[in-house]
Design an enzyme around this catalytic site. Structure first.
Site, short mmCIF file in Angstrom:
data_model
loop_
_atom_site.label_atom_id
_atom_site.label_comp_id
_atom_site.label_asym_id
_atom_site.label_seq_id
_atom_site.Cartn_x
_atom_site.Cartn_y
_atom_site.Cartn_z
N ASP A 179 -50.95 -47.51 -15.84
CA ASP A 179 -52.22 -46.77 -15.87
C ASP A 179 -53.23 -47.36 -16.84
O ASP A 179 -54.12 -46.66 -17.31
CB ASP A 179 -51.97 -45.30 -16.21
CG ASP A 179 -51.61 -45.10 -17.67
OD1 ASP A 179 -51.09 -46.05 -18.28
OD2 ASP A 179 -51.84 -44.00 -18.20
N GLU A 180 -53.10 -48.64 -17.12
CA GLU A 180 -53.99 -49.28 -18.10
C GLU A 180 -54.22 -50.73 -17.71
O GLU A 180 -53.27 -51.41 -17.32
CB GLU A 180 -53.27 -49.29 -19.45
CG GLU A 180 -54.00 -48.60 -20.56
CD GLU A 180 -53.28 -48.77 -21.87
OE1 GLU A 180 -53.70 -48.14 -22.83
OE2 GLU A 180 -52.30 -49.55 -21.94
#
Length: 404
Positions: A95-96
């Site tokens: 998620d990054e």
DNA sequence: TCTGGGGTCCTAGGACCC
DNA sequence: TCTGGGGTCCTAGGACCC
């Protein structure tokens, strides 16, 4: 991405929206919080907290099981959007991501405008909230994105780095955790500005190599092991592992070895998916009192064969386990990974190759007909059906050859 | 309130080699 | 008779990240 796992779950079940939600499993399960909604965070619930604690703090929270496939799907959607903005994208986790936007100004405009476009594009493609940090280094971008949460954008223009960082707590620097924070506090260092004001030599004396990196970070530079190298290169994994915490501690040898066999198959399979061969096999053991041990063995050759991984891990277990002591966790890790099998004599090499091909064929069968459709002759007495509920089928006797 | 699972990087000591 | 200096590989443990 903001509260990523929770936000994805909300897409699948809109009734969760706005409510205190905890992703990670049931409230009574052994385990920790993977993600908490902002409503749950108000009660002090945060990721890495034991599920039982989260339940105590917020009894009305809705506890849901994680769905890795869903998160991967949305992670890939986000990656596609990022790729439209620059080819230099590096997924730092599910998620990054980091984007090197150097040279895209004519296409996307100045940093803040580009960030807004990106922010909206992600939201449009996925329906998910996200936050963006922009700056002259990865460290800056990361710290800014933390400050931007939830669903915001923060840009620090060139030259303003030190002034932006100075008032922040040292803990905000990625890589400074609980231990380093305490160490720094004992030295009278509480804010990033305190760090930046110090001589790098002083930090090196107290914290070694890491101190030097910290000195750089406090000034907004990408220093130390993290954050070096170009954005965009997809690095090969350095280790592949699988571990499992039992729902109830056990000293039962059959159950332990069945679990080990299951994990070895998982690891072997992922090695084959990556086309990698491992030389070092490591066993991880955790007892009821949470004391944790690792024991490793480096083979004379590399392997991606389930049975070889299993037998090595089993030897390590038999040799090192405390007799009779109940075990909480077992893990199998492989490292020393290389894209080739490497040193083997010709005969052995050919055997390995054949075995590897047979296993890849098995992997395909499992894809098509399910996990239980084929199994290696691992010679198991016990069955492993903890939590995953995928019991291994009865293994044929040890003399059986793997089927074609 | 008991503490997941998948990783990376760093440190430190010992074996071994030149 | 005391004991170098550099390098690599291996093992074990720990901090940290999501």
């Amino acid at each position: 991405m903001d509260a990523f796992f929770v936000s994805v779950e909300e897409l699948y079940d809109p009734s969760l929206r706005g409510k205190p939600v905890v992703v990670g499993g049931s409230a009574t399960q052994r385990g920790v919080v993977s993600a908490a909604s902002y409503a749950a965070r108000k009660f002090g619930v945060h990721s890495a907290m034991p599920l039982r604690t989260a339940h105590q703090l917020c009894p009305q929270a809705i506890f849901v099981e994680g769905h890795p496939d869903r998160y991967r799907k949305y992670s890939n959607l986000v990656r596609e959007v990022l790729g439209r903005f620059t080819p230099q994208v590096e997924m730092a986790s599910i998620d990054e991501a980091y984007l090197d936007m150097t040279g895209t100004e004519r296409l996307h405009g100045p940093p803040l405008l580009a960030a807004h476009k990106l922010h909206n594009a992600i939201r449009e493609a996925t329906g998910l909230n996200n936050s963006i940090g922009a700056g002259t280094s990865r460290l800056l971008a990361k710290v800014c994105s933390d400050q931007a949460k939830p669903h915001g954008i923060v840009w620090i223009p060139p030259g303003a780095e030190a002034a932006f960082l100075a008032p922040l707590a040292v803990r905000k620097i990625p890589g400074v955790g609980k231990v380093t924070e305490q160490k720094l506090h004992r030295l009278g260092i509480r804010q990033v500005g305190d760090l930046a004001a110090l001589d790098a030599k002083f930090l090196a004396e107290h914290l070694g190599e890491w101190g030097l990196a910290l000195a750089g970070k406090s000034r907004g530079l990408d220093a130390g092991g993290w954050f070096v190298g170009e954005i965009g290169a997809e690095p090969e994994p350095k280790s592949i592992s699988h571990e499992h915490t039992f729902s109830v501690d056990t000293a039962d040898s059959d159950a332990l070895e069945a679990a080990l066999a299951h994990m070895s198959e998982k690891v072997g399979r992922r090695l084959r998916e990556h086309g990698l061969w491992a030389r070092t096999i490591q066993l991880k053991l955790r007892y009821s009192d949470f004391s944790t041990f690792t024991r490793a063995l480096t083979l004379g050759h590399a392997t991606q064969i389930d049975t070889e991984i299993y037998q090595t891990a089993r030897e390590l277990l038999r040799k090192n386990r405390r007799a009779g002591a109940a075990i909480r966790l077992l893990g199998v890790q492989t490292s020393g990974l290389a894209p080739e099998a490497g040193q083997l004599d010709l005969l052995e090499g050919a055997q390995q190759e054949r075995m590897g091909r047979a296993l890849s064929a098995m992997d395909k069968l499992r894809d098509k007909y399910g996990e239980g459709s084929v199994s290696l002759a691992l010679g198991l007495q016990g069955r492993f059906k903890e939590r995953t509920h995928e019991a291994l089928p009865n293994a044929p006797d040890k003399t059986a050859k793997p089927k074609k």
